[in-house]
Design a protein around this motif. Structure first.
Motif, short mmCIF file in Angstrom:
data_model
loop_
_atom_site.label_atom_id
_atom_site.label_comp_id
_atom_site.label_asym_id
_atom_site.label_seq_id
_atom_site.Cartn_x
_atom_site.Cartn_y
_atom_site.Cartn_z
N THR A 250 0.50 -1.13 -0.12
CA THR A 250 0.13 -0.21 -0.40
C THR A 250 0.61 1.24 0.23
O THR A 250 2.05 1.14 0.77
N LEU A 251 0.57 2.05 -0.69
CA LEU A 251 1.27 3.32 -0.71
C LEU A 251 -0.41 4.79 -0.66
O LEU A 251 -0.58 4.04 -1.00
N ALA A 252 0.86 5.97 0.48
CA ALA A 252 -0.34 6.20 0.36
C ALA A 252 -0.64 8.19 -0.38
O ALA A 252 0.86 8.15 -0.59
N CYS A 253 -1.12 8.44 -0.42
CA CYS A 253 -1.18 10.81 -1.09
C CYS A 253 -2.17 10.56 -0.12
O CYS A 253 -3.66 10.76 -0.33
N GLY A 254 -1.14 11.16 0.84
CA GLY A 254 -2.23 11.73 2.20
C GLY A 254 -3.46 11.14 2.65
O GLY A 254 -2.73 10.27 3.19
N ARG B 19 7.64 18.79 -12.79
CA ARG B 19 7.97 19.98 -11.65
C ARG B 19 7.68 19.00 -10.31
O ARG B 19 7.29 17.97 -10.65
N ARG B 20 8.16 19.54 -9.72
CA ARG B 20 8.64 18.56 -8.04
C ARG B 20 7.15 18.36 -7.86
O ARG B 20 6.46 19.64 -7.19
N LEU B 21 6.68 17.47 -7.61
CA LEU B 21 5.46 16.93 -6.71
C LEU B 21 5.97 15.29 -5.80
O LEU B 21 6.88 15.28 -5.56
N ASP B 22 5.35 14.91 -4.20
CA ASP B 22 5.38 14.43 -3.81
C ASP B 22 5.51 12.96 -4.72
O ASP B 22 4.09 12.97 -5.28
N VAL B 23 6.11 11.98 -4.75
CA VAL B 23 6.64 10.49 -5.50
C VAL B 23 6.66 9.51 -4.29
O VAL B 23 7.77 9.86 -3.12
N ASP B 24 6.09 8.53 -3.93
CA ASP B 24 5.85 7.52 -2.69
C ASP B 24 6.34 6.20 -4.39
O ASP B 24 4.87 6.04 -4.35
N GLY B 25 6.93 5.79 -4.23
CA GLY B 25 7.41 4.76 -5.43
C GLY B 25 8.34 3.58 -4.50
O GLY B 25 9.20 3.37 -3.60
N LEU B 26 7.68 2.55 -5.24
CA LEU B 26 8.91 1.09 -5.13
C LEU B 26 8.85 0.18 -6.28
O LEU B 26 9.01 0.78 -7.13
N ILE B 27 10.34 -0.20 -6.25
CA ILE B 27 11.01 -1.71 -7.22
C ILE B 27 11.21 -2.45 -7.52
O ILE B 27 11.69 -3.12 -5.60
N TRP B 28 10.68 -2.97 -8.02
CA TRP B 28 11.13 -4.58 -8.17
C TRP B 28 12.02 -5.02 -9.17
O TRP B 28 12.08 -4.14 -10.76
N ARG B 29 12.19 -6.06 -9.33
CA ARG B 29 13.84 -6.14 -10.12
C ARG B 29 13.91 -7.89 -10.34
O ARG B 29 13.67 -8.64 -9.43
N GLU C 178 13.91 -3.91 -14.49
CA GLU C 178 13.37 -3.55 -13.98
C GLU C 178 11.54 -2.71 -13.48
O GLU C 178 11.20 -1.99 -14.67
N LEU C 179 11.59 -2.53 -12.29
CA LEU C 179 9.70 -2.49 -12.97
C LEU C 179 9.79 -1.33 -11.20
O LEU C 179 9.53 -1.58 -10.94
N TYR C 180 8.42 0.09 -11.60
CA TYR C 180 8.51 0.62 -10.97
C TYR C 180 7.31 1.59 -10.38
O TYR C 180 6.19 0.98 -11.56
N VAL C 181 6.87 0.86 -9.11
CA VAL C 181 4.91 1.43 -9.30
C VAL C 181 5.36 2.37 -8.17
O VAL C 181 5.50 2.46 -7.04
N GLY C 182 3.98 3.11 -8.42
CA GLY C 182 4.52 4.47 -7.00
C GLY C 182 2.67 5.39 -7.23
O GLY C 182 1.86 5.29 -8.40
N GLY D 92 8.61 -13.94 -8.71
CA GLY D 92 10.54 -13.65 -9.91
C GLY D 92 10.73 -12.91 -9.71
O GLY D 92 11.65 -12.29 -9.67
N LEU D 93 9.95 -11.23 -9.47
CA LEU D 93 10.08 -10.38 -9.44
C LEU D 93 10.09 -10.06 -7.51
O LEU D 93 9.59 -10.56 -6.62
N THR D 94 11.46 -9.56 -7.41
CA THR D 94 11.95 -9.16 -5.72
C THR D 94 12.20 -7.48 -5.50
O THR D 94 12.88 -7.08 -6.60
N ARG D 95 11.70 -7.26 -4.96
CA ARG D 95 11.34 -5.67 -4.45
C ARG D 95 13.04 -5.57 -3.62
O ARG D 95 14.22 -6.35 -3.46
N ARG D 96 12.80 -4.74 -4.58
CA ARG D 96 14.49 -4.02 -4.64
C ARG D 96 15.05 -2.30 -4.11
O ARG D 96 15.93 -1.90 -4.15
N GLY D 97 13.73 -1.28 -3.43
CA GLY D 97 14.37 -0.93 -3.26
C GLY D 97 12.88 0.62 -2.94
O GLY D 97 11.75 0.31 -3.44
N SER D 98 13.28 1.61 -3.02
CA SER D 98 11.76 2.41 -3.54
C SER D 98 12.36 3.78 -4.15
O SER D 98 13.41 4.30 -4.50
N PHE D 99 11.52 4.42 -3.96
CA PHE D 99 11.84 5.99 -5.25
C PHE D 99 11.17 7.18 -4.29
O PHE D 99 10.22 6.91 -4.03
N ALA D 100 11.50 8.22 -4.33
CA ALA D 100 10.52 9.57 -4.43
C ALA D 100 11.10 10.35 -5.51
O ALA D 100 10.34 12.03 -5.02
#
Length: 168
Positions: free
Chosen positions: A43-47, A74-84, A89-93, A59-67
């Motif tokens: 689960t990820l959150a926006c407010g 423009r700059r916005l709040d980002v909350d994401g996870l990375i799988w490999r 690589e796969l990014y979901v956020g 087969g996909l392994t969690r490998r970290g996060s990204f912001a």
């Protein structure tokens, strides 16, 4: 002028694509269906909005996060996870803070505006070959999925299974 821009955006959205997220570029070969899902979702959150992601396939392994997403204008709040998986690589956020379709449509330069489930969506490919898809799920909350070429088939599966908490 603002009213004209809004009318043009409505026409653009009404005439866009089939509503399905891109799976591959035209002319590429179809990939076999992914293996069954076996991992727990996240689960990820926006407010106050929780975005529940589906379980990732075997087969996909969690490998970290990204912001941060470099493609955003423009700059916005980002909350994401990375799988490999191997070298892929796969990014979901989630991208938080975009309230209107007009704001959303200008978030990524050189992107294609389309519609996903009746909502404005963007798709684009970076210089490094990362395929990206993002839609405005509700005001303030956009869902983002990016994949290297070997995992682009996961974009459609994940997008179809994203669930949101009830509206605040």
């Amino acid at each position: 002028m603002r009213r004209l821009a809004a009318v043009l955006l409505v026409f653009a959205l009404a005439g866009c694509g089939s509503g399905d997220p891109p799976v591959s570029e035209p002319g590429s070969h179809a990939k076999p269906p992914p293996t069954p899902v076996t991992h727990e979702g996240h689960t990820l959150a926006c407010g106050p909005t929780d975005v529940r992601l589906p379980a990732m396939r075997e087969g996909l392994t969690r490998r970290g996060s990204f912001a941060r997403l470099e493609s955003l204008t423009r700059r916005l709040d980002v909350d994401g996870l990375i799988w490999r998986e191997n070298d892929e690589e796969l990014y979901v956020g989630v991208v938080c803070g975009v309230r209107t379709a007009e704001q959303f449509a200008t978030l990524v330069a050189r992107s294609t505006l389309t519609v996903y489930k009746g909502r404005p969506a963007l798709r684009w490919t970076t210089r490094t070959g990362l395929r990206n898809f993002m839609w405005l799920e509700r005001p303030g909350t956009a869902v983002y999925i990016g994949a290297t070429p070997g995992l682009t088939g996961e974009i459609r599966r994940i997008a179809a299974r994203v669930a949101l908490s009830p509206a605040p």
